[in-house]
Design a protein around this motif. Structure first.
Motif, short mmCIF file in Angstrom:
data_model
loop_
_atom_site.label_atom_id
_atom_site.label_comp_id
_atom_site.label_asym_id
_atom_site.label_seq_id
_atom_site.Cartn_x
_atom_site.Cartn_y
_atom_site.Cartn_z
N ASN A 67 0.80 -1.24 0.00
CA ASN A 67 0.00 0.00 0.00
C ASN A 67 0.82 1.28 0.00
O ASN A 67 0.29 2.36 0.26
CB ASN A 67 -0.98 0.04 1.19
CG ASN A 67 -1.93 -1.13 1.18
OD1 ASN A 67 -2.36 -1.58 0.11
ND2 ASN A 67 -2.26 -1.66 2.37
N GLY A 68 2.11 1.19 -0.29
CA GLY A 68 2.93 2.38 -0.29
C GLY A 68 2.98 3.05 -1.66
O GLY A 68 2.85 2.39 -2.70
N LEU A 69 3.15 4.36 -1.67
CA LEU A 69 3.35 5.11 -2.91
C LEU A 69 4.83 5.02 -3.23
O LEU A 69 5.65 5.71 -2.62
CB LEU A 69 2.88 6.55 -2.75
CG LEU A 69 2.89 7.43 -4.02
CD1 LEU A 69 2.04 6.81 -5.12
CD2 LEU A 69 2.40 8.83 -3.70
N THR A 70 5.17 4.19 -4.20
CA THR A 70 6.54 3.75 -4.40
C THR A 70 7.18 4.48 -5.58
O THR A 70 6.55 4.67 -6.63
CB THR A 70 6.57 2.23 -4.65
OG1 THR A 70 5.88 1.58 -3.58
CG2 THR A 70 8.00 1.70 -4.71
N TYR A 71 8.45 4.87 -5.41
CA TYR A 71 9.17 5.60 -6.46
C TYR A 71 9.96 4.61 -7.31
O TYR A 71 10.98 4.08 -6.89
CB TYR A 71 10.11 6.63 -5.84
CG TYR A 71 10.69 7.61 -6.86
CD1 TYR A 71 9.85 8.32 -7.71
CD2 TYR A 71 12.06 7.80 -6.96
CE1 TYR A 71 10.36 9.21 -8.63
CE2 TYR A 71 12.58 8.70 -7.88
CZ TYR A 71 11.73 9.41 -8.71
OH TYR A 71 12.23 10.30 -9.64
N ILE A 72 9.46 4.38 -8.53
CA ILE A 72 10.07 3.42 -9.45
C ILE A 72 10.14 4.05 -10.83
O ILE A 72 9.13 4.50 -11.38
CB ILE A 72 9.26 2.11 -9.52
CG1 ILE A 72 9.20 1.43 -8.15
CG2 ILE A 72 9.86 1.16 -10.56
CD1 ILE A 72 8.34 0.18 -8.12
N ASP A 73 11.37 4.09 -11.39
CA ASP A 73 11.55 4.60 -12.76
C ASP A 73 10.91 5.97 -12.95
O ASP A 73 10.13 6.19 -13.90
CB ASP A 73 10.97 3.61 -13.79
CG ASP A 73 11.93 2.48 -14.11
OD1 ASP A 73 13.11 2.59 -13.73
OD2 ASP A 73 11.51 1.51 -14.75
N GLN A 74 11.23 6.90 -12.07
CA GLN A 74 10.78 8.28 -12.18
C GLN A 74 9.28 8.47 -11.98
O GLN A 74 8.74 9.54 -12.26
CB GLN A 74 11.17 8.88 -13.55
CG GLN A 74 12.63 8.73 -13.90
CD GLN A 74 13.53 9.60 -13.06
OE1 GLN A 74 13.35 10.81 -13.04
NE2 GLN A 74 14.47 9.01 -12.37
N GLY A 88 -0.33 5.68 3.32
CA GLY A 88 -0.06 7.07 3.67
C GLY A 88 1.40 7.45 3.63
O GLY A 88 1.76 8.57 4.00
N CYS A 89 2.24 6.52 3.15
CA CYS A 89 3.68 6.76 3.13
C CYS A 89 4.25 6.64 1.72
O CYS A 89 3.69 5.97 0.86
CB CYS A 89 4.41 5.77 4.03
SG CYS A 89 4.09 5.95 5.79
N PHE A 147 8.70 6.76 4.43
CA PHE A 147 8.53 8.03 5.14
C PHE A 147 7.20 8.65 4.76
O PHE A 147 6.58 8.30 3.76
CB PHE A 147 9.69 8.98 4.82
CG PHE A 147 9.72 9.47 3.40
CD1 PHE A 147 9.15 10.68 3.03
CD2 PHE A 147 10.31 8.70 2.40
CE1 PHE A 147 9.17 11.12 1.72
CE2 PHE A 147 10.33 9.13 1.08
CZ PHE A 147 9.76 10.34 0.74
N ASN A 148 6.78 9.59 5.58
CA ASN A 148 5.60 10.39 5.27
C ASN A 148 5.94 11.86 5.46
O ASN A 148 7.08 12.21 5.81
CB ASN A 148 4.41 9.96 6.12
CG ASN A 148 4.70 10.03 7.60
OD1 ASN A 148 5.22 11.03 8.10
ND2 ASN A 148 4.38 8.96 8.33
#
Length: 462
Positions: A8-15, A51-52, A398-399
Protein backbone atom coordinates in the motif's frame (compact mmCIF):
# COMPACT_ATOMS: atom_id res chain seq x y z
CA UNK A 1 7.50 -17.35 1.46
CA UNK A 2 8.89 -13.82 1.37
CA UNK A 3 11.01 -12.44 4.17
CA UNK A 4 9.28 -9.07 4.05
CA UNK A 5 6.32 -7.59 2.18
CA UNK A 6 5.61 -3.86 1.98
CA UNK A 7 2.05 -3.08 0.94
CA UNK A 8 0.00 0.00 0.00
CA UNK A 9 2.93 2.38 -0.29
CA UNK A 10 3.35 5.11 -2.91
CA UNK A 11 6.54 3.75 -4.40
CA UNK A 12 9.17 5.60 -6.46
CA UNK A 13 10.07 3.42 -9.45
CA UNK A 14 11.55 4.60 -12.76
CA UNK A 15 10.78 8.28 -12.18
CA UNK A 16 7.15 7.53 -11.29
CA UNK A 17 5.15 7.19 -8.10
CA UNK A 18 2.90 4.12 -8.19
CA UNK A 19 1.00 2.24 -5.52
CA UNK A 20 2.92 -1.01 -5.26
CA UNK A 21 3.22 -4.10 -3.12
CA UNK A 22 6.89 -4.91 -2.85
CA UNK A 23 8.36 -8.25 -1.74
CA UNK A 24 11.82 -9.05 -0.41
CA UNK A 25 13.67 -12.34 -0.17
CA UNK A 26 17.32 -12.93 0.85
CA UNK A 27 18.10 -9.25 0.82
CA UNK A 28 16.84 -8.62 -2.72
CA UNK A 29 13.65 -7.24 -4.22
CA UNK A 30 11.91 -10.18 -5.85
CA UNK A 31 8.26 -9.16 -6.17
CA UNK A 32 6.37 -6.12 -7.44
CA UNK A 33 2.64 -5.87 -7.94
CA UNK A 34 0.57 -2.85 -8.90
CA UNK A 35 -2.68 -4.78 -9.24
CA UNK A 36 -5.19 -3.84 -6.56
CA UNK A 37 -7.00 -6.80 -5.08
CA UNK A 38 -4.37 -9.36 -6.01
CA UNK A 39 -3.87 -12.16 -3.55
CA UNK A 40 -0.70 -11.28 -1.69
CA UNK A 41 2.13 -13.77 -1.32
CA UNK A 42 2.93 -15.06 2.13
CA UNK A 43 5.62 -13.23 4.06
CA UNK A 44 7.29 -13.57 7.42
CA UNK A 45 6.65 -9.88 8.07
CA UNK A 46 4.35 -7.32 6.48
CA UNK A 47 4.67 -3.52 6.62
CA UNK A 48 1.53 -1.57 5.75
CA UNK A 49 2.91 1.63 4.20
CA UNK A 50 -0.48 3.29 3.71
CA UNK A 51 -0.06 7.07 3.67
CA UNK A 52 3.68 6.76 3.13
CA UNK A 53 6.21 7.04 0.36
CA UNK A 54 8.43 4.03 -0.35
CA UNK A 55 11.75 5.10 -1.81
CA UNK A 56 15.09 3.55 -2.64
CA UNK A 57 17.39 3.88 0.34
CA UNK A 58 19.19 7.18 0.55
CA UNK A 59 22.89 7.32 -0.39
CA UNK A 60 25.00 9.92 1.41
CA UNK A 61 27.82 10.88 -0.94
CA UNK A 62 29.93 12.81 1.57
CA UNK A 63 30.65 11.42 5.02
CA UNK A 64 33.59 11.61 7.43
CA UNK A 65 33.56 9.11 10.29
CA UNK A 66 37.21 9.65 11.50
CA UNK A 67 37.47 5.98 12.47
CA UNK A 68 40.19 4.81 13.11
CA UNK A 69 42.37 7.62 14.37
CA UNK A 70 39.73 9.83 15.98
CA UNK A 71 37.03 7.40 17.04
CA UNK A 72 36.33 9.67 20.00
CA UNK A 73 34.60 11.92 17.45
CA UNK A 74 32.65 9.19 15.64
CA UNK A 75 32.86 5.45 15.07
CA UNK A 76 31.42 3.47 12.21
CA UNK A 77 28.87 2.13 14.69
CA UNK A 78 27.60 5.48 15.98
CA UNK A 79 27.82 7.11 12.57
CA UNK A 80 26.02 4.29 10.78
CA UNK A 81 23.28 4.26 13.41
CA UNK A 82 22.78 7.96 12.71
CA UNK A 83 22.74 7.10 9.01
CA UNK A 84 20.00 4.50 9.51
CA UNK A 85 17.93 6.96 11.54
CA UNK A 86 18.25 9.43 8.66
CA UNK A 87 17.09 7.03 5.95
CA UNK A 88 20.62 6.38 4.67
CA UNK A 89 21.32 2.82 3.56
CA UNK A 90 24.69 3.43 1.88
CA UNK A 91 27.48 5.69 3.11
CA UNK A 92 30.23 6.97 0.81
CA UNK A 93 33.01 7.64 3.29
CA UNK A 94 35.68 10.24 2.47
CA UNK A 95 39.24 9.92 3.70
CA UNK A 96 40.15 12.04 6.64
CA UNK A 97 41.31 9.32 8.99
CA UNK A 98 44.68 8.64 10.54
CA UNK A 99 46.08 7.93 8.06
CA UNK A 100 43.87 8.41 4.98
CA UNK A 101 43.53 5.37 2.71
CA UNK A 102 46.07 6.16 -0.01
CA UNK A 103 47.08 2.50 -0.40
CA UNK A 104 45.57 -0.97 -0.16
CA UNK A 105 46.97 -1.70 3.31
CA UNK A 106 45.33 1.35 4.86
CA UNK A 107 42.08 0.76 2.98
CA UNK A 108 41.94 -2.87 4.10
CA UNK A 109 42.33 -1.75 7.70
CA UNK A 110 39.49 0.73 7.37
CA UNK A 111 37.29 -2.00 5.89
CA UNK A 112 38.13 -4.24 8.87
CA UNK A 113 37.21 -1.46 11.29
CA UNK A 114 33.91 -0.80 9.51
CA UNK A 115 33.06 -4.45 8.97
CA UNK A 116 32.22 -5.37 12.56
CA UNK A 117 30.54 -2.04 13.35
CA UNK A 118 28.51 -0.63 10.47
CA UNK A 119 24.73 -0.94 10.57
CA UNK A 120 24.37 0.02 6.89
CA UNK A 121 26.44 -0.60 3.77
CA UNK A 122 29.44 1.57 2.99
CA UNK A 123 31.83 2.51 0.18
CA UNK A 124 35.17 4.28 0.38
CA UNK A 125 36.84 7.09 -1.49
CA UNK A 126 40.59 6.70 -1.87
CA UNK A 127 43.06 9.42 -0.92
CA UNK A 128 44.98 11.02 -3.79
CA UNK A 129 47.84 13.38 -3.10
CA UNK A 130 51.30 14.59 -4.01
CA UNK A 131 53.05 12.53 -1.34
CA UNK A 132 52.27 9.11 -2.85
CA UNK A 133 51.40 9.49 -6.54
CA UNK A 134 52.56 5.92 -7.13
CA UNK A 135 49.68 4.67 -4.95
CA UNK A 136 46.90 6.34 -6.95
CA UNK A 137 46.40 3.94 -9.86
CA UNK A 138 46.85 0.67 -7.89
CA UNK A 139 44.17 1.76 -5.40
CA UNK A 140 41.59 1.87 -8.19
CA UNK A 141 41.55 -1.94 -8.23
CA UNK A 142 40.33 -2.19 -4.61
CA UNK A 143 36.70 -1.23 -5.18
CA UNK A 144 36.87 2.45 -4.22
CA UNK A 145 34.16 4.61 -5.78
CA UNK A 146 36.31 7.71 -6.35
CA UNK A 147 39.32 9.66 -5.10
CA UNK A 148 39.45 12.71 -2.85
CA UNK A 149 42.01 15.51 -2.61
CA UNK A 150 42.51 18.91 -0.99
CA UNK A 151 44.25 21.88 -2.61
CA UNK A 152 46.30 22.77 0.46
CA UNK A 153 49.04 21.64 2.75
CA UNK A 154 47.92 19.67 5.80
CA UNK A 155 46.46 21.92 8.51
CA UNK A 156 48.84 22.48 11.40
CA UNK A 157 48.53 19.65 13.93
CA UNK A 158 46.55 17.44 11.53
CA UNK A 159 49.39 16.22 9.35
CA UNK A 160 48.62 12.53 9.92
CA UNK A 161 44.96 12.96 8.93
CA UNK A 162 45.95 14.54 5.61
CA UNK A 163 48.96 12.41 4.65
CA UNK A 164 48.65 11.52 0.97
CA UNK A 165 45.50 13.62 0.63
CA UNK A 166 46.71 17.02 -0.58
CA UNK A 167 47.80 18.61 -3.86
CA UNK A 168 48.96 22.03 -2.73
CA UNK A 169 50.89 23.07 -5.86
CA UNK A 170 49.69 23.24 -9.45
CA UNK A 171 52.40 20.76 -10.44
CA UNK A 172 50.98 18.37 -7.84
CA UNK A 173 47.50 18.68 -9.32
CA UNK A 174 48.74 18.05 -12.85
CA UNK A 175 50.69 14.95 -11.84
CA UNK A 176 47.91 13.63 -9.59
CA UNK A 177 45.15 14.19 -12.15
CA UNK A 178 47.17 12.37 -14.79
CA UNK A 179 47.37 9.35 -12.48
CA UNK A 180 43.64 9.54 -11.69
CA UNK A 181 42.78 9.82 -15.38
CA UNK A 182 44.35 6.40 -15.94
CA UNK A 183 41.71 4.82 -13.69
CA UNK A 184 38.51 6.30 -15.12
CA UNK A 185 37.33 7.11 -11.61
CA UNK A 186 36.31 10.64 -10.59
CA UNK A 187 38.36 12.71 -8.20
CA UNK A 188 36.48 14.77 -5.62
CA UNK A 189 38.05 18.15 -4.99
CA UNK A 190 37.58 20.57 -2.11
CA UNK A 191 37.65 23.80 -4.12
CA UNK A 192 38.92 26.82 -2.21
CA UNK A 193 41.84 29.09 -3.09
CA UNK A 194 44.00 28.72 -0.01
CA UNK A 195 46.56 31.40 -0.86
CA UNK A 196 43.85 34.04 -0.88
CA UNK A 197 42.19 32.62 2.25
CA UNK A 198 45.44 32.50 4.23
CA UNK A 199 46.20 36.10 3.28
CA UNK A 200 42.74 37.20 4.41
CA UNK A 201 43.11 35.38 7.73
CA UNK A 202 46.49 37.00 8.42
CA UNK A 203 45.08 40.44 7.70
CA UNK A 204 41.97 39.91 9.83
CA UNK A 205 44.02 38.63 12.74
CA UNK A 206 46.32 41.65 12.50
CA UNK A 207 43.22 43.81 12.98
CA UNK A 208 41.86 41.55 15.77
CA UNK A 209 38.93 40.60 13.54
CA UNK A 210 38.50 37.07 14.85
CA UNK A 211 34.78 36.95 15.67
CA UNK A 212 32.76 34.22 13.92
CA UNK A 213 31.52 36.24 10.94
CA UNK A 214 35.11 36.73 9.80
CA UNK A 215 35.29 33.06 8.95
CA UNK A 216 32.85 33.74 6.11
CA UNK A 217 34.53 37.03 5.20
CA UNK A 218 37.93 35.33 4.94
CA UNK A 219 36.53 32.87 2.38
CA UNK A 220 34.49 35.02 -0.02
CA UNK A 221 32.82 33.50 -3.08
CA UNK A 222 35.78 34.30 -5.32
CA UNK A 223 37.90 31.77 -3.41
CA UNK A 224 35.55 28.98 -4.51
CA UNK A 225 35.10 30.28 -8.04
CA UNK A 226 38.86 30.59 -8.66
CA UNK A 227 39.48 27.04 -7.47
CA UNK A 228 36.64 25.64 -9.62
CA UNK A 229 37.98 27.40 -12.70
CA UNK A 230 41.48 26.06 -12.03
CA UNK A 231 40.32 22.48 -11.52
CA UNK A 232 38.29 22.57 -14.73
CA UNK A 233 41.44 23.61 -16.55
CA UNK A 234 43.24 20.55 -15.18
CA UNK A 235 40.28 18.33 -16.05
CA UNK A 236 40.45 19.53 -19.67
CA UNK A 237 44.21 19.07 -19.75
CA UNK A 238 44.30 15.55 -18.30
CA UNK A 239 40.91 14.04 -19.10
CA UNK A 240 40.33 13.25 -15.44
CA UNK A 241 36.71 13.09 -14.27
CA UNK A 242 36.05 15.55 -11.44
CA UNK A 243 33.52 15.65 -8.64
CA UNK A 244 33.00 19.14 -7.25
CA UNK A 245 31.99 18.61 -3.64
CA UNK A 246 29.96 20.91 -1.35
CA UNK A 247 29.66 23.76 -3.85
CA UNK A 248 28.23 26.81 -2.11
CA UNK A 249 27.92 29.62 -4.68
CA UNK A 250 25.69 30.13 -7.73
CA UNK A 251 28.60 31.45 -9.80
CA UNK A 252 30.60 28.27 -9.27
CA UNK A 253 27.54 26.18 -10.12
CA UNK A 254 27.04 28.16 -13.33
CA UNK A 255 30.63 27.52 -14.37
CA UNK A 256 30.33 23.80 -13.64
CA UNK A 257 26.99 23.62 -15.46
CA UNK A 258 28.55 25.20 -18.54
CA UNK A 259 31.45 22.74 -18.35
CA UNK A 260 28.94 19.89 -18.43
CA UNK A 261 27.42 21.36 -21.58
CA UNK A 262 30.91 21.38 -23.11
CA UNK A 263 31.13 17.67 -22.48
CA UNK A 264 33.60 17.84 -19.58
CA UNK A 265 33.13 14.82 -17.29
CA UNK A 266 32.13 16.47 -14.02
CA UNK A 267 29.79 15.80 -11.10
CA UNK A 268 28.29 18.51 -8.89
CA UNK A 269 27.40 18.09 -5.23
CA UNK A 270 26.01 20.50 -2.69
CA UNK A 271 24.82 20.08 0.91
CA UNK A 272 21.66 20.95 2.87
CA UNK A 273 23.40 23.65 4.91
CA UNK A 274 24.30 25.63 1.77
CA UNK A 275 20.70 25.39 0.59
CA UNK A 276 19.10 26.33 3.91
CA UNK A 277 21.44 28.23 6.22
CA UNK A 278 23.18 31.58 5.77
CA UNK A 279 26.16 33.35 7.31
CA UNK A 280 23.99 34.94 10.02
CA UNK A 281 24.17 31.56 11.79
CA UNK A 282 27.83 32.31 12.49
CA UNK A 283 26.72 35.29 14.57
CA UNK A 284 24.21 33.26 16.56
CA UNK A 285 26.00 29.89 16.84
CA UNK A 286 29.66 30.82 16.45
CA UNK A 287 31.95 27.88 15.80
CA UNK A 288 29.01 25.45 15.78
CA UNK A 289 28.05 26.94 12.39
CA UNK A 290 31.60 26.94 11.02
CA UNK A 291 32.15 24.82 7.92
CA UNK A 292 34.35 24.97 4.83
CA UNK A 293 33.37 26.50 2.50
CA UNK A 294 31.50 28.84 4.82
CA UNK A 295 27.82 29.58 5.00
CA UNK A 296 26.97 32.31 2.51
CA UNK A 297 24.85 35.45 2.28
CA UNK A 298 21.13 34.77 1.93
CA UNK A 299 20.92 35.93 -1.69
CA UNK A 300 23.58 33.35 -2.63
CA UNK A 301 21.73 30.64 -0.72
CA UNK A 302 18.54 31.41 -2.61
CA UNK A 303 20.43 31.43 -5.90
CA UNK A 304 21.50 27.80 -5.57
CA UNK A 305 17.99 26.46 -6.06
CA UNK A 306 18.02 27.28 -9.77
CA UNK A 307 20.79 24.71 -10.22
CA UNK A 308 18.98 22.15 -8.10
CA UNK A 309 15.94 22.33 -10.36
CA UNK A 310 17.62 22.63 -13.77
CA UNK A 311 19.58 19.40 -13.27
CA UNK A 312 23.01 20.95 -12.78
CA UNK A 313 23.37 19.49 -9.28
CA UNK A 314 23.84 15.72 -9.40
CA UNK A 315 23.36 14.86 -5.74
CA UNK A 316 23.20 16.23 -2.20
CA UNK A 317 25.64 14.97 0.43
CA UNK A 318 25.73 15.84 4.10
CA UNK A 319 29.49 16.44 4.55
CA UNK A 320 28.95 14.86 7.97
CA UNK A 321 31.92 16.16 9.98
CA UNK A 322 31.95 15.09 13.64
CA UNK A 323 33.93 16.82 16.39
CA UNK A 324 33.86 16.89 20.16
CA UNK A 325 32.09 19.65 22.04
CA UNK A 326 35.41 20.57 23.64
CA UNK A 327 36.95 21.05 20.18
CA UNK A 328 34.18 23.37 19.03
CA UNK A 329 34.43 25.36 22.28
CA UNK A 330 38.23 25.40 22.32
CA UNK A 331 38.75 28.94 21.05
CA UNK A 332 35.79 31.25 21.71
CA UNK A 333 37.85 34.37 20.90
CA UNK A 334 39.34 33.20 17.59
CA UNK A 335 37.04 31.59 15.05
CA UNK A 336 40.02 30.65 12.89
CA UNK A 337 41.20 28.11 15.50
CA UNK A 338 37.86 26.29 15.68
CA UNK A 339 37.62 23.13 13.52
CA UNK A 340 35.30 23.41 10.54
CA UNK A 341 32.31 21.14 10.05
CA UNK A 342 29.30 19.72 11.85
CA UNK A 343 27.21 16.53 11.74
CA UNK A 344 24.35 16.06 9.28
CA UNK A 345 24.04 12.45 8.15
CA UNK A 346 20.74 11.96 10.00
CA UNK A 347 19.16 15.33 9.08
CA UNK A 348 20.00 15.45 5.35
CA UNK A 349 17.03 13.39 4.11
CA UNK A 350 14.27 14.98 6.24
CA UNK A 351 15.58 18.49 5.55
CA UNK A 352 15.40 18.06 1.78
CA UNK A 353 12.01 16.32 1.90
CA UNK A 354 10.77 19.26 3.98
CA UNK A 355 11.82 21.51 1.10
CA UNK A 356 9.32 19.64 -1.09
CA UNK A 357 6.53 20.74 1.24
CA UNK A 358 7.86 24.30 0.99
CA UNK A 359 7.76 24.23 -2.80
CA UNK A 360 11.52 24.39 -3.35
CA UNK A 361 11.63 21.21 -5.49
CA UNK A 362 9.47 18.27 -6.49
CA UNK A 363 9.40 14.98 -4.61
CA UNK A 364 10.83 13.14 -7.62
CA UNK A 365 13.72 15.62 -7.85
CA UNK A 366 14.41 15.21 -4.14
CA UNK A 367 14.54 11.42 -4.36
CA UNK A 368 16.73 11.55 -7.45
CA UNK A 369 19.23 13.80 -5.65
CA UNK A 370 19.19 11.80 -2.43
CA UNK A 371 18.79 8.21 -3.63
CA UNK A 372 18.95 7.54 -7.36
CA UNK A 373 21.60 9.84 -8.85
CA UNK A 374 24.33 8.87 -6.36
CA UNK A 375 23.99 5.22 -7.39
CA UNK A 376 24.10 6.12 -11.07
CA UNK A 377 27.02 8.52 -10.65
CA UNK A 378 29.25 5.94 -8.98
CA UNK A 379 28.34 2.90 -11.10
CA UNK A 380 26.31 1.27 -8.34
CA UNK A 381 22.98 1.31 -10.22
CA UNK A 382 20.81 -0.81 -10.46
CA UNK A 383 22.16 -2.78 -7.49
CA UNK A 384 21.60 0.36 -5.44
CA UNK A 385 19.31 3.33 -6.02
CA UNK A 386 16.26 1.57 -7.42
CA UNK A 387 13.38 -0.68 -6.40
CA UNK A 388 13.30 -3.11 -9.31
CA UNK A 389 13.56 -6.91 -9.01
CA UNK A 390 17.15 -7.99 -8.45
CA UNK A 391 18.17 -4.78 -6.68
CA UNK A 392 19.36 -4.78 -3.09
CA UNK A 393 16.37 -4.24 -0.82
CA UNK A 394 17.57 -0.86 0.46
CA UNK A 395 14.44 1.11 1.26
CA UNK A 396 13.29 4.14 3.21
CA UNK A 397 9.63 4.53 4.14
CA UNK A 398 8.53 8.03 5.14
CA UNK A 399 5.60 10.39 5.27
CA UNK A 400 5.23 14.16 5.33
CA UNK A 401 4.02 14.36 8.91
CA UNK A 402 5.83 16.91 11.08
CA UNK A 403 8.85 15.87 13.13
CA UNK A 404 11.06 18.03 15.31
CA UNK A 405 14.82 17.54 15.07
CA UNK A 406 16.48 17.42 18.49
CA UNK A 407 20.20 16.86 18.83
CA UNK A 408 19.61 14.70 21.91
CA UNK A 409 17.79 12.19 19.69
CA UNK A 410 20.76 11.73 17.37
CA UNK A 411 22.80 8.53 17.43
CA UNK A 412 25.92 10.41 16.32
CA UNK A 413 28.72 10.62 18.87
CA UNK A 414 29.00 14.29 17.90
CA UNK A 415 25.37 15.10 18.71
CA UNK A 416 26.40 17.76 21.24
CA UNK A 417 27.67 20.03 18.46
CA UNK A 418 24.60 19.57 16.24
CA UNK A 419 23.06 22.97 16.94
CA UNK A 420 22.29 24.23 13.44
CA UNK A 421 18.93 22.41 13.16
CA UNK A 422 18.24 21.70 16.83
CA UNK A 423 14.55 22.30 17.55
CA UNK A 424 13.58 22.68 13.87
CA UNK A 425 10.30 21.06 12.84
CA UNK A 426 10.30 19.47 9.38
CA UNK A 427 7.52 17.85 7.36
CA UNK A 428 9.16 14.46 7.08
CA UNK A 429 8.96 11.48 9.39
CA UNK A 430 10.97 8.38 8.53
CA UNK A 431 9.14 5.29 9.75
CA UNK A 432 11.45 2.54 8.46
CA UNK A 433 14.94 2.19 7.06
CA UNK A 434 15.64 -1.19 5.47
CA UNK A 435 19.15 -2.35 4.58
CA UNK A 436 19.36 -5.36 2.25
CA UNK A 437 16.00 -6.55 3.48
CA UNK A 438 16.64 -6.07 7.19
CA UNK A 439 14.78 -3.41 9.16
CA UNK A 440 17.56 -1.43 10.80
CA UNK A 441 15.43 1.54 11.91
CA UNK A 442 11.76 1.53 12.89
CA UNK A 443 9.57 4.18 14.49
CA UNK A 444 12.39 6.22 15.96
CA UNK A 445 14.75 3.47 17.07
CA UNK A 446 17.76 1.79 15.48
CA UNK A 447 17.94 -1.96 15.97
CA UNK A 448 21.28 -2.21 17.77
CA UNK A 449 21.51 -5.92 17.02
CA UNK A 450 22.25 -4.83 13.45
CA UNK A 451 25.80 -3.83 14.41
CA UNK A 452 28.05 -5.32 11.72
CA UNK A 453 25.18 -5.90 9.27
CA UNK A 454 26.60 -3.38 6.81
CA UNK A 455 28.87 -4.59 4.02
CA UNK A 456 31.66 -3.05 1.97
CA UNK A 457 30.24 -2.26 -1.47
CA UNK A 458 32.86 -2.32 -4.21
CA UNK A 459 32.45 -0.24 -7.34
CA UNK A 460 32.23 -2.67 -10.25
CA UNK A 461 35.41 -2.98 -12.29
CA UNK A 462 35.28 -2.57 -16.05
Amino acid sequence: MLDLLIINGLTYIDQRFIYTDLGIKDGKIVYLSTEAGNELPQASEIIDASGCYVSPGSIDTHVHFRDPGHSERETFYTGSMAAAAGGVTLVLEHPISSPPQHNKQILDNRIRVADYQSVVDYCFYGAAGADYPEDIEPLSHEGIVAYKTFLQVAPEGREEEFAGLTMAENSDVLKGFREVAKTGLPIAVHCEDNEMINTNIREFRAMNHTSPIYHALSRPPITEVLAVEKILRFARETGAAVEFVHISTPEAMEIISNAKKEGINVLLETCPHYLLLDEAYLNSLGGFAKCNPPLRHRHLVDGLWKYINDGSVDFIGSDHAPYLLSEKESSPDDIFKVPAGFPGIDTRFPLIIDCVEKGKLSMSKALDLLCVNPAKSFDLYPRKGCLLPGADADIVIFNQNPMTLYKEDSYSHSRDIALTYDGLTVNCTITHTISRGRIVFKNGLVDKTCKGWGQYVRRPSH
